[in-house]
Design an enzyme around this catalytic site. Sequence first.
Site, short mmCIF file in Angstrom:
data_model
loop_
_atom_site.label_atom_id
_atom_site.label_comp_id
_atom_site.label_asym_id
_atom_site.label_seq_id
_atom_site.Cartn_x
_atom_site.Cartn_y
_atom_site.Cartn_z
N SER A 978 23.38 -17.47 2.49
CA SER A 978 23.05 -18.59 1.90
C SER A 978 21.39 -18.81 1.63
CB SER A 978 23.38 -19.74 2.94
OG SER A 978 22.57 -19.73 4.20
N HIS A 979 21.21 -19.88 0.95
CA HIS A 979 19.57 -19.75 0.74
C HIS A 979 18.93 -20.16 1.84
CE1 HIS A 979 20.66 -20.13 -3.69
NE2 HIS A 979 21.73 -20.96 -3.13
N MET A 980 19.48 -21.02 2.97
CA MET A 980 18.61 -21.32 4.15
C MET A 980 18.28 -20.09 5.09
SD MET A 980 17.27 -23.91 4.28
CE MET A 980 17.24 -25.95 3.86
#
Length: 1022
Positions: A978-980
Amino acid sequence: MRENERAQADFQIVILGAGAPQVGAELPALMDVRTGATALEWIIDAAGVSMTEAIFVGGFHAEEVRKRFPQLRIVENPQWRETGSYISLITAPIDGDRPLLACYADVLFRPWLVDALRRSPTPVTVAWDSRWKRPDRPKRQTGGQEQVLVAGDRVMRAGYDIPPGWAHGEFIGVVYFVPEVASCLRELRARAPELFERAQLSDLVEYLRVQGFPIGAVDVQGDWAEVACGKDIARFILGTKSQTLDRLRGRVRHVVIQDQVSFTVKRWQQQAAAVLEEIRRRFGSGPLVVRSSAQTEDSFTTANAGVYRSVLNVDPESGLAKAIEHVIASYGHAHPDDEVLVQPMVRNVALSGVVFTRTLEYGGPWYVVNFDRTGKTDGVTGGCSSDHSTLYAYRETVPRGIGDPDLRRLLEGVQEIERLLRYDRLDIEFAVDTAGRVHVFQVRPIAALESCDAEVLDAACAAAIASARQTWARLAEAPPHFPGDSPLMFGIMPDWNPAEIIGTSPGALAESLYRHLVMDEIWAIQRAEYGYRDVRPAPLMVSIAGRPYVDVRASFASFIPAPLDDRLAARLLRFYLQYLAQHPELHDKVEFEVVPTCVAPDFSRWERRLREEGGFRGDEIGALREALLQITEGGFERWREDLVKIHQLEQRYARIEASGLPPLEKARLWLDDCRRLGTLPFAHLARGAFVAMSLMRGAQATGAISKEAVDDFLASIRTISHELTEDARAAAKGRMEWSAFVCKYGHLRPGTYDITSPRYDSDPEYFLRPLLDQAWREEGERERTGRWEEERPSFFEAVRRIGLAVAPAEVEAFLRGVIEGREYGKFIFTRNVSAALEALAAVGEAIDLPRETLSNLPLEVFWGLRDDRVSATRRREVLEQIAATNARVREVSGWCKLPALLIEEQQLEVFSQGPDHPNFVGSDRVIAHVVAFDGPRLVEERPLNGAIVMILRADPGYDWLFGQGIAGLVTMYGGANSHMAIRAAEFGLPAAIGIGEQRYRALRDSELIELDPAAHILRALR
């Protein structure tokens, strides 16, 4: 005392039950108020008389009472429809030589009340309640309340007609007459005034008072119950912990409640030696448990669960007194009437935990059983369990569908307690021993659910579950263009992660926008263009009970390379689905752990699994590998082209913004561009970023490079997050205008698709200004690249060995280009999304519709507004109706409990959920205080610097957090790629991404958390 051992009572009792029930059709006298015992039996038992001595005056369905209790003396009031309880009383054959106890058949009281009435010196004594207006006292269903005016221990007036505000309390329907008055009642039977035909007991009391009889009063102080009010029954039985267990013990059949010795703080302080002797005499030498039982611990209006101490495994000879002192000390300033409870320790525990008979958040109709199998009785309640599970069971179908015999017996016992109490908002602490016996340690009301409307909740959830079953049946058969006949499966995180991006109960606008931009078609177009199987038409997102799920069957089918024949594709698809069903904890890691989607240095692990667990032949595995290798190579060829489209999107955005088009047309153009030039190339870049991370992870897994080298490489990546930090530093030092900084990053919002989520530029001082302050403190930050520089040749060699004919320079350019490009693409296309949302907000503002209403309107409704033939007023009314309907669906979806991975239809009603396995990022261990976000902003203003921050979703709109000097990051939802996860790795920030709802809620209320990604540790320290 047993029935046949009772001596004849020295008074007579008349139970008045002629009238029809106030609620429902069941006679209150025959309602079960404890297992196998009716209200009628309770009254007779509390009065201390035998069944043959009591007189029951019946009318409505009197034959049912006679059939149930043939030994009971029953007298019928033939005029029960037209007369009140006074006529019923004088219809009874009253013995004028004996005292008389008269009571309504729908009230419960305790033996002490009968003793108090009999000791009263007055000819007539009534029971009344001075606590009649307390918040947890249910109101009478019909007819109002019979009231009293009291002075000292005398009744000054009784009846229904006391003016509001004058009454001191409620007459509970129990009255005692001495023989003189009982004889007078016999005489009244012959000459009953007509005006008394509809009189109740309180009217008779008032008549006698006027005739000169002194009327005594005994205050029950809330210690009674009205049978027709289920909550009243629960309140009557549920007291302090020790009182509740004592009142339940012996009245339940399906659970065991240990014998107890309870005593007040006052008694302990005055008679400690006698208390210790009593305990040892009662329980012998076995281990004991000393529990708190304070008056303030559990009630219908407050909850202090876990506030006070309990001490387990106490030696009765050497540790008992100390344990009792520990428990009392935990009360703080103990009240003399606070109690301590001592019981034998339950041994041979198989599982233990806590049951909530409704969901804590909303009161939804699910049993929620938190349990572990460690053998400890306080693993869950003490918060020390690291491997507990949760069972969710829909109330309408329990215990059917529960395979585990221990859990099935537990819920049978819980349902018995609910029936006894006529109350279904309970918190029950339990253990099940190895012999299958269910032990109950505590029963208390859930104070937080005091005001929930269970009837409305249950009806709405029943409709939602019925709709979900229909959706399952409609989609059960595989589409003809899918390979084979693989089973249906849904998940909230396996692909494009809707739980992470729009949440589990999104508004209609956010959900429809996400469908339009990605989930209806773009996702499948990207897969087909990249070399995978074309599964169109196949929407990836399906709404089940108002909750967005990914169609896992469609997702996995789209990851099968296009060149493979249908037969092999069908077998692969079925195997992938079966593997995920066997390992549901991998639902947010499917591309790393379930489905091979590219070739990396560790591809042998996939080959081994396919051969050993899937039974695939060598040539079949070889065909899959060759096809995936072609896909992997293709990613190296197209990423620059995808970046070009992102740049085109950026240029076109400015032209649309500068145009004079109305807001609705601007929104349409921005979103159309976003599909073609934003989400599609972004999806390609994201696919490339996954390939890049797979290559890095695969090289690490095979020992070609170290974890430190991977960390150093990721730290050298320069995504938009680093650019944000660098620009903040420039703005802090005056090298960049504050207005330019706000303009560049102001379109970001914590909820990318949520029109109600504030943009950064709506409050730049909150979202952006702290980044400038933090930038000064991080002036000395330097990237780490040493280990990557050292080990890079080994990485390139590992890539060469898998058959990728790509030059080392191009490999590194690809790695950096797709990882940085994915984040850049997200940054650029979300500008279009954000601008379109603001344009739609302007459309709503023009017709007086707030953002909250707009959030519940699907995108297609906005396009319908282009037809201006409808008046603004009528248009607003229609939109408000649509929004209200969708808001209700959204609300109900939040009430329902559904699994993160829906494997079979039965899980719509019963499913278990273990603790999710987080995606750990980083290597530094950190211990810090917790700051949790329930929305885009803090609930309280607390410092973020040095904190471990917890957020619901790994949405990149929370980028501003990285400039706050936080020590760590935890998210409820979010995948390994994921982006995070990428951002945390880039910043070297310790993180646990996607820890799951159960673990998130357990940690959210902690004060101090330990996060150690390298050791895979995430736990509350206090």
